[in-house]
Design a protein around this motif. Sequence first.
Motif, PDB file in Angstrom:
ATOM      1  N   LEU A  86      25.971 -13.963 -22.397  1.00  0.00           N
ATOM      2  CA  LEU A  86      26.018 -14.900 -21.263  1.00  0.00           C
ATOM      3  C   LEU A  86      25.178 -14.480 -20.060  1.00  0.00           C
ATOM      4  O   LEU A  86      24.842 -15.327 -19.231  1.00  0.00           O
ATOM      5  N   ILE A  87      24.856 -13.194 -19.929  1.00  0.00           N
ATOM      6  CA  ILE A  87      24.161 -12.737 -18.732  1.00  0.00           C
ATOM      7  C   ILE A  87      22.785 -13.402 -18.551  1.00  0.00           C
ATOM      8  O   ILE A  87      22.374 -13.669 -17.401  1.00  0.00           O
ATOM      9  N   PRO A  88      22.021 -13.729 -19.608  1.00  0.00           N
ATOM     10  CA  PRO A  88      20.737 -14.412 -19.346  1.00  0.00           C
ATOM     11  C   PRO A  88      20.901 -15.819 -18.787  1.00  0.00           C
ATOM     12  O   PRO A  88      19.969 -16.340 -18.152  1.00  0.00           O
ATOM     13  N   PHE A  89      22.078 -16.428 -18.990  1.00  0.00           N
ATOM     14  CA  PHE A  89      22.293 -17.799 -18.505  1.00  0.00           C
ATOM     15  C   PHE A  89      22.940 -17.845 -17.122  1.00  0.00           C
ATOM     16  O   PHE A  89      22.718 -18.794 -16.370  1.00  0.00           O
ATOM     17  N   VAL A  90      23.739 -16.823 -16.786  1.00  0.00           N
ATOM     18  CA  VAL A  90      24.427 -16.833 -15.483  1.00  0.00           C
ATOM     19  C   VAL A  90      23.842 -15.811 -14.517  1.00  0.00           C
ATOM     20  O   VAL A  90      24.150 -15.845 -13.317  1.00  0.00           O
TER      21      VAL A  90
ATOM     22  N   PRO B 162      20.840 -15.510 -13.168  1.00  0.00           N
ATOM     23  CA  PRO B 162      20.051 -16.029 -12.046  1.00  0.00           C
ATOM     24  C   PRO B 162      20.878 -16.428 -10.840  1.00  0.00           C
ATOM     25  O   PRO B 162      20.349 -16.465  -9.713  1.00  0.00           O
ATOM     26  N   TYR B 163      22.174 -16.723 -11.037  1.00  0.00           N
ATOM     27  CA  TYR B 163      23.017 -17.021  -9.873  1.00  0.00           C
ATOM     28  C   TYR B 163      23.139 -15.814  -8.942  1.00  0.00           C
ATOM     29  O   TYR B 163      23.394 -15.960  -7.749  1.00  0.00           O
ATOM     30  N   PHE B 164      22.961 -14.600  -9.477  1.00  0.00           N
ATOM     31  CA  PHE B 164      23.115 -13.370  -8.691  1.00  0.00           C
ATOM     32  C   PHE B 164      21.789 -12.632  -8.532  1.00  0.00           C
ATOM     33  O   PHE B 164      21.782 -11.429  -8.243  1.00  0.00           O
ATOM     34  N   ASP B 165      20.688 -13.318  -8.747  1.00  0.00           N
ATOM     35  CA  ASP B 165      19.355 -12.704  -8.681  1.00  0.00           C
ATOM     36  C   ASP B 165      19.247 -11.516  -9.634  1.00  0.00           C
ATOM     37  O   ASP B 165      18.679 -10.465  -9.308  1.00  0.00           O
ATOM     38  N   TYR B 166      19.806 -11.705 -10.803  1.00  0.00           N
ATOM     39  CA  TYR B 166      19.781 -10.661 -11.843  1.00  0.00           C
ATOM     40  C   TYR B 166      19.384 -11.374 -13.135  1.00  0.00           C
ATOM     41  O   TYR B 166      20.230 -11.937 -13.843  1.00  0.00           O
ATOM     42  N   ALA B 167      18.067 -11.360 -13.457  1.00  0.00           N
ATOM     43  CA  ALA B 167      17.613 -12.225 -14.542  1.00  0.00           C
ATOM     44  C   ALA B 167      16.318 -11.714 -15.144  1.00  0.00           C
ATOM     45  O   ALA B 167      15.623 -10.864 -14.583  1.00  0.00           O
ATOM     46  N   TYR B 168      16.038 -12.251 -16.347  1.00  0.00           N
ATOM     47  CA  TYR B 168      14.727 -12.135 -17.008  1.00  0.00           C
ATOM     48  C   TYR B 168      14.049 -13.491 -16.923  1.00  0.00           C
ATOM     49  O   TYR B 168      14.714 -14.522 -16.818  1.00  0.00           O
TER      50      TYR B 168
ATOM     51  N   GLY C  91      11.704 -12.362 -25.119  1.00  0.00           N
ATOM     52  CA  GLY C  91      12.721 -12.040 -24.113  1.00  0.00           C
ATOM     53  C   GLY C  91      12.247 -12.125 -22.698  1.00  0.00           C
ATOM     54  O   GLY C  91      13.054 -12.016 -21.774  1.00  0.00           O
ATOM     55  N   GLY C  92      10.966 -12.259 -22.466  1.00  0.00           N
ATOM     56  CA  GLY C  92      10.465 -12.329 -21.103  1.00  0.00           C
ATOM     57  C   GLY C  92      10.359 -10.964 -20.457  1.00  0.00           C
ATOM     58  O   GLY C  92      10.281  -9.928 -21.124  1.00  0.00           O
ATOM     59  N   SER C  93      10.393 -10.944 -19.124  1.00  0.00           N
ATOM     60  CA  SER C  93      10.269  -9.705 -18.356  1.00  0.00           C
ATOM     61  C   SER C  93      11.220  -9.758 -17.173  1.00  0.00           C
ATOM     62  O   SER C  93      11.666 -10.840 -16.765  1.00  0.00           O
ATOM     63  N   PRO C  94      11.587  -8.593 -16.603  1.00  0.00           N
ATOM     64  CA  PRO C  94      12.492  -8.593 -15.451  1.00  0.00           C
ATOM     65  C   PRO C  94      11.933  -9.438 -14.303  1.00  0.00           C
ATOM     66  O   PRO C  94      10.744  -9.382 -13.978  1.00  0.00           O
ATOM     67  N   ALA C  95      12.811 -10.213 -13.670  1.00  0.00           N
ATOM     68  CA  ALA C  95      12.366 -11.180 -12.658  1.00  0.00           C
ATOM     69  C   ALA C  95      12.434 -10.653 -11.234  1.00  0.00           C
ATOM     70  O   ALA C  95      11.956 -11.332 -10.313  1.00  0.00           O
ATOM     71  N   SER C  96      13.011  -9.490 -11.027  1.00  0.00           N
ATOM     72  CA  SER C  96      13.160  -8.982  -9.654  1.00  0.00           C
ATOM     73  C   SER C  96      11.825  -8.470  -9.111  1.00  0.00           C
ATOM     74  O   SER C  96      10.893  -8.161  -9.877  1.00  0.00           O
ATOM     75  N   ASN C  97      11.783  -8.309  -7.806  1.00  0.00           N
ATOM     76  CA  ASN C  97      10.554  -7.857  -7.147  1.00  0.00           C
ATOM     77  C   ASN C  97      10.496  -6.351  -6.985  1.00  0.00           C
ATOM     78  O   ASN C  97       9.404  -5.772  -6.942  1.00  0.00           O
ATOM     79  N   THR C  98      11.633  -5.684  -6.894  1.00  0.00           N
ATOM     80  CA  THR C  98      11.652  -4.235  -6.677  1.00  0.00           C
ATOM     81  C   THR C  98      11.724  -3.498  -8.007  1.00  0.00           C
ATOM     82  O   THR C  98      12.257  -4.009  -9.002  1.00  0.00           O
TER      83      THR C  98
END
Length: 213
Positions: A25-29, A31-37, A107-114
Amino acid sequence: MLQMRRSRGAFSGFLLMVLGLWGALIPFVGPYFDYAYTPDKAWTYNTGRLWLELLPGAAVFLGGFLLMVARGRHTALFGALLAAVAGAWFTLGTVLSPLWNHHVPLGGSPASNTVYMRIMEQLGFFTALGVVIVFIAAVALGRIASVPSGIREIEEIPETTAAADTVPVETVRGDTVRDETVRDETVKSEETRPVHTRLLPRRKTEDTTQTVG
């Protein structure tokens, strides 16, 4: 089928179910917490998430569920092995995915900036999640395999047979006391019995007087 106590795999199964839900479930929810791929949009489905997160997460959840409810040793072993394989796929899936995806990782890549958050996303989505799942599944495998013979059912003995073959303790004690009492009375009677002496007849004394003529 060999039997086992359900408590041997219950706690490990619960942890695996929680981790399986997290992984699926973490890949779907996230992004609500700025924690996503990428793609970093909630409830976005793609093929990479299916093969690398949804399916292994469901397999870990199923393995944990089997561990929780299993009373047979073989069912519990299958659940632990299924969870271990799915956990290994969480860790290695993104590395091996270029083999069938035209040399492009799924799977994509980490979406965060830091950099720090990218590392945390990599660990929480795949690498560390898979390692923890494999560790818990291995612990469950060890606990289950440590009882080679399992728990077997105990046959009940019929009451009639048990009653016929056993003697109450009270009866045995009473017979023992009675025997000792009779023995003591016999010994006492022999000790106190009067000794009858046999009277021998007196000898006639010879007449030693001489007749004086």
